[in-house]
Design a protein around this motif. Structure first.
Motif, PDB file in Angstrom:
ATOM      1  N   ILE A 114       0.753  -1.116  -0.033  1.00 39.20           N
ATOM      2  CA  ILE A 114       0.016  -0.039  -0.043  1.00 39.20           C
ATOM      3  C   ILE A 114       1.000   1.282  -0.118  1.00 39.20           C
ATOM      4  N   GLU A 115       1.983   1.174   0.653  1.00 42.94           N
ATOM      5  CA  GLU A 115       3.092   2.332   0.610  1.00 42.94           C
ATOM      6  C   GLU A 115       3.257   2.787  -0.664  1.00 42.94           C
ATOM      7  N   PHE A 116       3.684   1.715  -1.702  1.00 47.60           N
ATOM      8  CA  PHE A 116       3.850   2.023  -3.255  1.00 47.60           C
ATOM      9  C   PHE A 116       2.951   2.759  -3.729  1.00 47.60           C
ATOM     10  N   ALA A 117       1.615   2.396  -3.569  1.00 43.35           N
ATOM     11  CA  ALA A 117       0.381   2.845  -4.252  1.00 43.35           C
ATOM     12  C   ALA A 117       0.308   4.435  -3.542  1.00 43.35           C
ATOM     13  N   ILE A 118       0.405   4.680  -2.389  1.00 39.79           N
ATOM     14  CA  ILE A 118       0.331   6.156  -1.808  1.00 39.79           C
ATOM     15  C   ILE A 118       1.432   6.860  -2.414  1.00 39.79           C
ATOM     16  N   GLY A 119       2.449   6.318  -2.228  1.00 40.86           N
ATOM     17  CA  GLY A 119       3.716   7.150  -2.940  1.00 40.86           C
ATOM     18  C   GLY A 119       3.565   7.497  -4.263  1.00 40.86           C
ATOM     19  N   CYS A 120       3.116   6.602  -5.142  1.00 42.54           N
ATOM     20  CA  CYS A 120       3.231   6.893  -6.596  1.00 42.54           C
ATOM     21  C   CYS A 120       2.064   8.082  -6.667  1.00 42.54           C
ATOM     22  N   LEU A 121       0.887   7.654  -5.978  1.00 43.66           N
ATOM     23  CA  LEU A 121      -0.247   8.699  -6.067  1.00 43.66           C
ATOM     24  C   LEU A 121       0.136  10.283  -5.711  1.00 43.66           C
ATOM     25  N   LEU A 122       0.961  10.310  -4.580  1.00 47.16           N
ATOM     26  CA  LEU A 122       1.288  11.653  -4.214  1.00 47.16           C
ATOM     27  C   LEU A 122       2.429  12.208  -5.268  1.00 47.16           C
ATOM     28  N   VAL A 123       3.507  11.474  -5.699  1.00 43.05           N
ATOM     29  CA  VAL A 123       4.528  11.933  -6.615  1.00 43.05           C
ATOM     30  C   VAL A 123       3.759  12.209  -7.916  1.00 43.05           C
ATOM     31  N   GLY A 124       2.851  11.402  -8.409  1.00 40.34           N
ATOM     32  CA  GLY A 124       2.271  11.570  -9.600  1.00 40.34           C
ATOM     33  C   GLY A 124       1.338  12.975  -9.484  1.00 40.34           C
ATOM     34  N   ILE A 125       0.764  13.214  -8.560  1.00 40.23           N
ATOM     35  CA  ILE A 125       0.028  14.308  -8.488  1.00 40.23           C
ATOM     36  C   ILE A 125       0.778  15.700  -8.643  1.00 40.23           C
ATOM     37  N   ILE A 126       1.804  15.563  -7.876  1.00 44.65           N
ATOM     38  CA  ILE A 126       2.867  16.870  -7.601  1.00 44.65           C
ATOM     39  C   ILE A 126       3.299  17.004  -9.223  1.00 44.65           C
ATOM     40  N   THR A 127       3.816  15.627  -9.934  1.00 43.35           N
ATOM     41  CA  THR A 127       4.476  15.810 -11.288  1.00 43.35           C
ATOM     42  C   THR A 127       3.370  16.298 -12.082  1.00 43.35           C
ATOM     43  N   LEU A 128       2.113  16.062 -12.390  1.00 43.63           N
ATOM     44  CA  LEU A 128       1.229  16.452 -13.039  1.00 43.63           C
ATOM     45  C   LEU A 128       1.206  18.096 -12.847  1.00 43.63           C
ATOM     46  N   PHE A 129       1.008  18.494 -11.482  1.00 42.36           N
ATOM     47  CA  PHE A 129       1.053  20.081 -11.178  1.00 42.36           C
ATOM     48  C   PHE A 129       2.021  20.569 -11.917  1.00 42.36           C
ATOM     49  N   ALA A 130       3.390  20.132 -11.682  1.00 47.20           N
ATOM     50  CA  ALA A 130       4.463  20.771 -12.355  1.00 47.20           C
ATOM     51  C   ALA A 130       4.506  20.802 -13.518  1.00 47.20           C
ATOM     52  N   LEU A 131       3.918  19.949 -14.300  1.00 44.95           N
ATOM     53  CA  LEU A 131       3.934  19.780 -15.848  1.00 44.95           C
ATOM     54  C   LEU A 131       2.868  20.831 -16.336  1.00 44.95           C
ATOM     55  N   ALA A 132       1.807  21.245 -15.262  1.00 45.19           N
ATOM     56  CA  ALA A 132       0.827  22.206 -15.802  1.00 45.19           C
ATOM     57  C   ALA A 132       1.489  23.419 -16.068  1.00 45.19           C
ATOM     58  N   SER A 133       2.568  23.748 -15.678  1.00 46.61           N
ATOM     59  CA  SER A 133       3.376  25.158 -15.754  1.00 46.61           C
ATOM     60  C   SER A 133       3.515  25.442 -17.259  1.00 46.61           C
ATOM     61  N   PHE A 134       3.555  24.259 -18.002  1.00 44.57           N
ATOM     62  CA  PHE A 134       3.818  24.359 -19.520  1.00 44.57           C
ATOM     63  C   PHE A 134       2.643  25.056 -20.141  1.00 44.57           C
ATOM     64  N   PHE A 135       1.725  25.128 -19.439  1.00 42.65           N
ATOM     65  CA  PHE A 135       0.555  25.609 -20.101  1.00 42.65           C
ATOM     66  C   PHE A 135       0.130  26.888 -19.404  1.00 42.65           C
ATOM     67  N   ALA A 136       0.875  27.499 -18.729  1.00 40.58           N
ATOM     68  CA  ALA A 136       0.788  28.675 -17.866  1.00 40.58           C
ATOM     69  C   ALA A 136       0.422  29.959 -18.715  1.00 40.58           C
ATOM     70  N   PRO A 137      -0.685  30.724 -18.319  1.00 38.09           N
ATOM     71  CA  PRO A 137      -1.176  31.765 -19.176  1.00 38.09           C
ATOM     72  C   PRO A 137      -0.001  33.171 -18.915  1.00 38.09           C
ATOM     73  N   VAL A 138       0.613  33.095 -17.880  1.00 37.03           N
ATOM     74  CA  VAL A 138       1.684  34.242 -17.641  1.00 37.03           C
ATOM     75  C   VAL A 138       2.965  33.835 -17.232  1.00 37.03           C
ATOM     76  N   ALA A 139       4.033  34.494 -17.403  1.00 37.24           N
ATOM     77  CA  ALA A 139       5.343  34.290 -17.103  1.00 37.24           C
ATOM     78  C   ALA A 139       5.412  34.213 -15.717  1.00 37.24           C
ATOM     79  N   PRO A 140       6.199  33.214 -15.329  1.00 39.28           N
ATOM     80  CA  PRO A 140       6.140  33.104 -13.709  1.00 39.28           C
ATOM     81  C   PRO A 140       6.975  33.995 -13.049  1.00 39.28           C
ATOM     82  N   THR A 141       7.995  34.588 -13.845  1.00 43.39           N
ATOM     83  CA  THR A 141       9.083  35.619 -13.146  1.00 43.39           C
ATOM     84  C   THR A 141       8.151  37.173 -13.120  1.00 43.39           C
ATOM     85  N   MET A 142       7.220  37.395 -13.773  1.00 42.23           N
ATOM     86  CA  MET A 142       6.678  38.629 -13.967  1.00 42.23           C
ATOM     87  C   MET A 142       5.817  38.874 -12.428  1.00 42.23           C
TER      88      MET A 142
END
Lengths: 286, 334
Positions: A13-41
């Motif tokens: 069960i640890e592996f499943a939870i770990g995959c889920l948490l890391v997966g969500i964070i990775t998806l969240f990070a990948l979302a930045s490629f579709f960001a409507p604004v430049a992150p440094t502005m």
């Protein structure tokens, strides 16, 4: 490969939870490629807005939408972690296999350096590096330096496995059939140490990301690159807690803790899987 | 006994190598810095009062002579070592004429005290609970503790310390969140002072203990859960040895030695953790000193703190390593 993953998710069960948490964070990070604004502005949205339907994670005192800001920050932080892991893996695999297979004086010299690196206090050294480079310290340089400091524990582990492999039948066969030591090490022995390399790589990511967050929070990295650490630095710098902009601190902390726990669960479950004794106990008990 | 002495000698050689390499690295890194300590002082003096240019020139010359900044790098390096061996590291810039060594020595007891207490607490409790957790694998309390430890262990010291400050300094303000003792207490060997020091050290120590406890708990539990499957443990149980005796003298005693080595190897990391904790709680130790020295561009003080850190961590690991063969007769001292 797929059978391994299936076994892991079923019995662990640890592996499943770990995959889920890391997966969500990775998806969240990948979302930045579709960001409507430049992150440094800065000052692109009204500052200090609490989380709402328009701004999911609220906005900070610098007028940035925290959702996109953090998404980009996590992308940088994850890239940094992977980069350090790759660099330190290259060093630890090379040193570990060389020391384990060749033995003799090569082993003694390499392990001597290994012991020195183990007992160096790394954090003060990293502060010294910032002290010299100041704002010239970019992400890649820091990753390179941390990669050069983060290999010794894992090199020792790989060496101990490789020591055992040296006396196995197939190694002798390979030697007698004229395989070069380099080929034996990287074609015959490397697959055996791969599981360890994988689990230590994730553990190494936890270590390097934690270090980066700490350095950045204290203001000892390049503060213009958005990472999780620099986000927290700017939040502290604008006294977010006192002003009442709690989401600026709470959301990054919750997300980074989720990432750490996810990665940690992955290493723990992989380590258990690598050790046949604990793997059998778990499968039998499940 | 002779074997042990050669082992000690070998380890001593290694200690010397580690200290030499660490301090050399610190020396060369700080001396690559573009910030010149002479310019820093001259700028500060010139900014404070209007002094004649001639006097400033003389000041610059005498400071260069004092710091030896005009010399080539290898001579500076040699001079550094000759001075280091007699314990002189030059004046600090933060508090100008005070020797950097004095500042370090003033901060050292705070760090050592904090580190020793938290390591002792977390290592002892973590190992006993971990041993029990590995032996009684179905105990509900120990299982829950394992889950919590697993959740807390990967979180960096900084975040733990920060959450503690928020909880006990902001939402429920019962603990002092900065400094080593109250301002209205005079330092000395009085009950009031000691009580104040302990009160101020609870939160910093707690943040170190929380993380350290998880590390030794999980390591010990994994070790013990492998040892309990060994034949000699089963035999002892069947032969009717009392359970407490089996747990503490047959299982935990054997699992303790690798844990001690683990502690030695983790010491560098724990020391880094202390630096961060001190910075969060404004504790007057080495960590806070190092951070303020870096921010002020104080080369000599930065070098002094890192050198002492290298020496302290390396010698602590050395002492633990010397204990290792004494605790475990199976370890061959070659």
């Amino acid at each position: 490969m797929f059978a391994v993953i299936r076994d892991l998710t079923r019995y662990n069960i640890e592996f499943a939870i770990g995959c889920l948490l890391v997966g969500i964070i990775t998806l969240f990070a990948l979302a930045s490629f579709f960001a409507p604004v430049a992150p440094t502005m800065i000052y692109t949205v009204p500052p200090d807005m609490p989380p709402s339907m328009t701004y999911w994670f609220g906005t900070n005192s610098r007028g940035q939408d925290l959702f996109w800001q953090l998404s980009y920050a996590f992308r940088n932080t994850l890239t940094f972690g992977v980069l350090v892991a790759i660099i330190s893996r290259i060093i630890s695999i090379t040193v570990g296999l060389l020391a384990g297979y060749l033995g003799g004086w090569v082993d003694r010299v390499l392990m001597f350096f290994n012991d020195i690196f183990v007992s160096l206090p790394i954090f003060p050294l990293l502060i010294l590096v910032y002290f010299v480079l100041r704002s010239n310290l970019d992400m890649f340089t820091l990753a390179l330096i941390m990669g050069c400091l983060g290999w010794p524990f894992d090199a020792r582990l790989i060496r101990s496995v490789s020591l055992g492999l040296r006396h196995r039948e197939f190694t002798r066969h390979a030697t007698f059939s004229g395989m070069s030591p380099r080929k034996i090490m990287f074609e015959e022995h490397l697959p055996y140490v791969m599981p360890i390399v994988l689990s230590t790589a994730i553990a190494n990511m936890i270590w390097s990301i934690g270090m980066e967050v700490t350095l950045a929070v204290l203001g000892f990295t390049n503060l213009n690159i958005p990472t999780v650490g620099t986000t927290l630095y700017w939040a502290n710098n604008h006294s977010a807690m006192i002003v009442g902009v709690w989401w600026w601190i709470l959301i990054p902390v919750v997300l980074i803790v989720a990432l750490f726990i996810g990665l940690f669960l992955l290493t723990v479950s992989l380590n258990e899987y690598i050790d046949p004794r604990s793997r059998l106990r778990r499968m039998g008990g499940a | 006994m002779r074997d042990y002495l050669t082992f000690v000698l070998k380890r001593l050689l290694q200690l010397a190598a580690v200290v030499f390499a660490g301090i050399s690295a610190a020396f060369f890194i700080t001396h690559l810095s573009p910030i010149s300590p002479v310019d820093m002082i001259v700028n500060r003096v010139a900014a404070q009062a209007s002094v004649s240019p001639l006097a400033i020139m003389e000041l610059r010359e005498s400071l260069s002579a004092l710091f030896g900044t005009d010399l080539p790098l290898h001579i500076k390096y040699f001079n550094f070592w000759t001075r280091f061996l007699v314990g002189d590291l030059g004046p600090s810039l933060l508090a100008f004429p005070t020797p950097a060594m004095n500042l370090v020595m003033r901060a050292l007891p705070w760090t050592v005290g904090l580190l020793m207490t938290s390591i002792l607490i977390s290592w002892t409790i973590g190992n006993i609970l971990g041993g029990l957790g590995g032996y009684y694998q179905n105990n509900r309390f120990l299982k829950a503790f394992g889950v919590v430890a697993m959740g807390v262990q990967p979180i960096p010291y900084y975040i733990v310390a920060f959450l503690l400050v928020l909880l006990f300094g902001y939402f429920w303000p019962v603990m002092p969140i900065s400094g080593g003792f109250s301002i209205n207490v005079r330092p000395g060997f009085t009950f009031e002072f000691i009580a104040s020091v302990i009160h101020h050290s609870i939160l910093p120590a707690a943040s170190l203990v929380i993380v350290g406890l998880g590390i030794s708990f999980l390591g010990m539990r994994a070790m013990v859960s492998n040892i309990v499957t060994e034949d000699y443990v089963t035999y002892a149980e069947l032969a009717g040895v009392k359970t407490e005796r089996v747990v503490f003298f047959y299982v935990i005693r054997n699992a303790m030695v690798p844990q001690l080595t683990g502690l030695a190897m983790a010491l560098g990391g724990i020391f880094s953790g202390t630096i961060i904790t001190e910075q969060v709680f404004a504790y007057p130790g080495l960590g806070a000193l190092l951070v303020s020295a870096v921010n002020a561009g104080d080369t000599t003080l930065v070098l002094a703190v890192s050198s002492i850190a290298v020496v302290a961590v390396a010698s602590a690991i050395f002492v633990i390593d010397l204990l290792h063969p004494l605790l475990d007769p199976r370890v061959k001292v070659k």
